[in-house]
Design an enzyme around this catalytic site. Structure first.
Site, PDB file in Angstrom:
ATOM      1  N   CYS A 126      16.051  11.547 -31.041  1.00 60.26           N
ATOM      2  CA  CYS A 126      15.835  11.311 -32.463  1.00 60.26           C
ATOM      3  C   CYS A 126      14.624  12.080 -32.969  1.00 60.26           C
ATOM      4  CB  CYS A 126      15.676   9.818 -32.745  1.00 60.26           C
ATOM      5  SG  CYS A 126      14.288   9.053 -31.881  1.00 60.26           S
ATOM      6  N   GLU A 169      19.257  13.972 -35.422  1.00 63.04           N
ATOM      7  CA  GLU A 169      19.512  13.519 -34.059  1.00 63.04           C
ATOM      8  C   GLU A 169      20.075  14.732 -33.317  1.00 63.04           C
ATOM      9  OE1 GLU A 169      19.675   9.490 -31.983  1.00 63.04           O
ATOM     10  OE2 GLU A 169      18.957  10.150 -33.940  1.00 63.04           O
TER      11      GLU A 169
END
Length: 361
Positions: free
Chosen positions: A319, A353
């Site tokens: 992330c 992501e």
């Protein structure tokens, strides 16, 4: 925002991530787009009281300016319907509205919702009675809803503190229990694409899989089909309990969850410490050729990076591409990037992501 504007923003993200991965000779990115609205499955709002009125608000993080929010297009359609239905009912009961300062929503593609009401007061039996009445009235409007009250050192569940999500992955429906106030992937449709990509990356794998930071088993449940056995670690107890449910609910018979942090597991593997939680688990029975990691924003610590390097194949979901690249500086000494992907979990923000599959050189 229209589709063209979204596509332009996504193209900028793709260009930025491509540049970050370029020093590691990464192949061309596979880019997975998000729906342009109603993609966020959870949302949190502060509550503003103004005479007899109350409404949802959000703050601009830079200016701290307050904005009234009656509808939120990025939130799921179910959240938006609940926002319209809930506030008029709260206004009718002083005990429910008094000192209410925040409302959290958690929804699923399976049309279940948790509404968490947060207060600056103690919640008593009168509040419980009013909340039960609220739940019935919302159910009469067609909502499959759980009501939770939170205050200092208090958490009151009228029924339960979880919802059961159903995610379609490669033509099969997977059940995932999601617990209130625990981590879940915010963008369900992009999560499905992440899971499909991970399953595809590990097709025809040899041996077993080790997963660190498994959460509620989001990835490990779907990946189990590609491995002889799967061993997964997670430290948060609610997530471990949810993962155990998900194993049973999806008829997975080759997945075992250990309640440990990645750092603790690294210490156990390196013989630094012994853990009672590993009693009865024969780590030597696992022949893990593949490791899967989905760490927090800080990335992998130095010791865990060294542990990860022992595996022939590394599947890394991140992330935070910057900490991913920091880890890649070490990992790419022994491995090369075979596949790379961008998953647009957070449209209209700078966050991305990223996913990379590394294989030993």
């Amino acid at each position: 925002m229209n589709k063209q504007q979204y596509d332009d923003l996504l193209a900028k993200k793709s260009k930025k991530l491509t540049a970050l991965l370029a020093p590691f000779d990464a192949p061309a990115l596979s880019v997975f787009a998000s729906p342009i609205q109603h993609f966020r499955m959870r949302a949190e709002f502060r509550v503003w009281h103004e005479q007899d009125d109350l409404y949802h608000i959000m703050f601009d993080q830079k200016t701290k300016r307050r904005y009234r929010v009656d509808q939120l297009p990025i939130a799921s359609a179910l959240i938006n319907r609940m926002m319209l239905s809930l506030l008029p009912l709260l206004k009718e009961q002083d005990i429910l509205r008094h000192r209410l300062f925040q409302i959290d929503y958690l929804t699923t593609l399976s049309e279940q919702i948790i509404v968490s009401l947060l207060y600056h007061k103690n919640l008593d039996d009168d509040w419980v009675a009013a909340a039960k009445q609220l739940k019935v009235r919302l159910e009469n409007k067609g909502f499959s809803v759980q009501i939770i009250g939170r205050a200092a050192k208090q958490k009151i569940c009228l029924d339960r503190d979880y919802v059961d999500e159903i995610l379609p992955i490669n033509g099969k429906n997977y059940v995932y229990r999601q617990v209130e106030n625990s981590f879940t992937q915010p963008n369900a449709m992009v999560n499905c694409q992440m899971l499909q990509w991970a399953v595809d990356c590990t097709q025809n794998s040899q041996g077993d899989l080790l997963e660190l930071y498994c959460g509620n088993g989001n990835f490990s449940v779907a990946l189990a089909q590609n491995f002889r056995k799967v061993l997964a670690t997670e430290i948060a107890k609610p997530s471990v309990n949810a993962a155990q449910f998900n194993i049973v609910a999806n008829n997975i018979d080759n997945l075992q969850i250990i309640r440990m942090s990645a750092e603790e597991f690294t210490q156990a593997m390196n013989g630094v410490r012994e853990f009672k939680r590993l009693k009865g688990i024969d780590l030597k029975a696992y022949q893990c050729n593949t490791i899967f990691v989905d760490p927090p924003r800080a990335g992998l610590d130095a010791d865990t990076v060294q542990l990860v390097q022992h595996y022939d194949r590394i599947l890394y979901i991140s992330c935070n591409p910057h900490t991913l690249c920091s880890n890649l500086q070490t990992l790419c000494q022994t491995h090369r990037i075979e596949r790379a992907a961008l998953f647009d979990q957070f449209p209209y923000t700078e966050h991305v992501e990223a996913g990379v599959l590394l294989v030993r050189k």
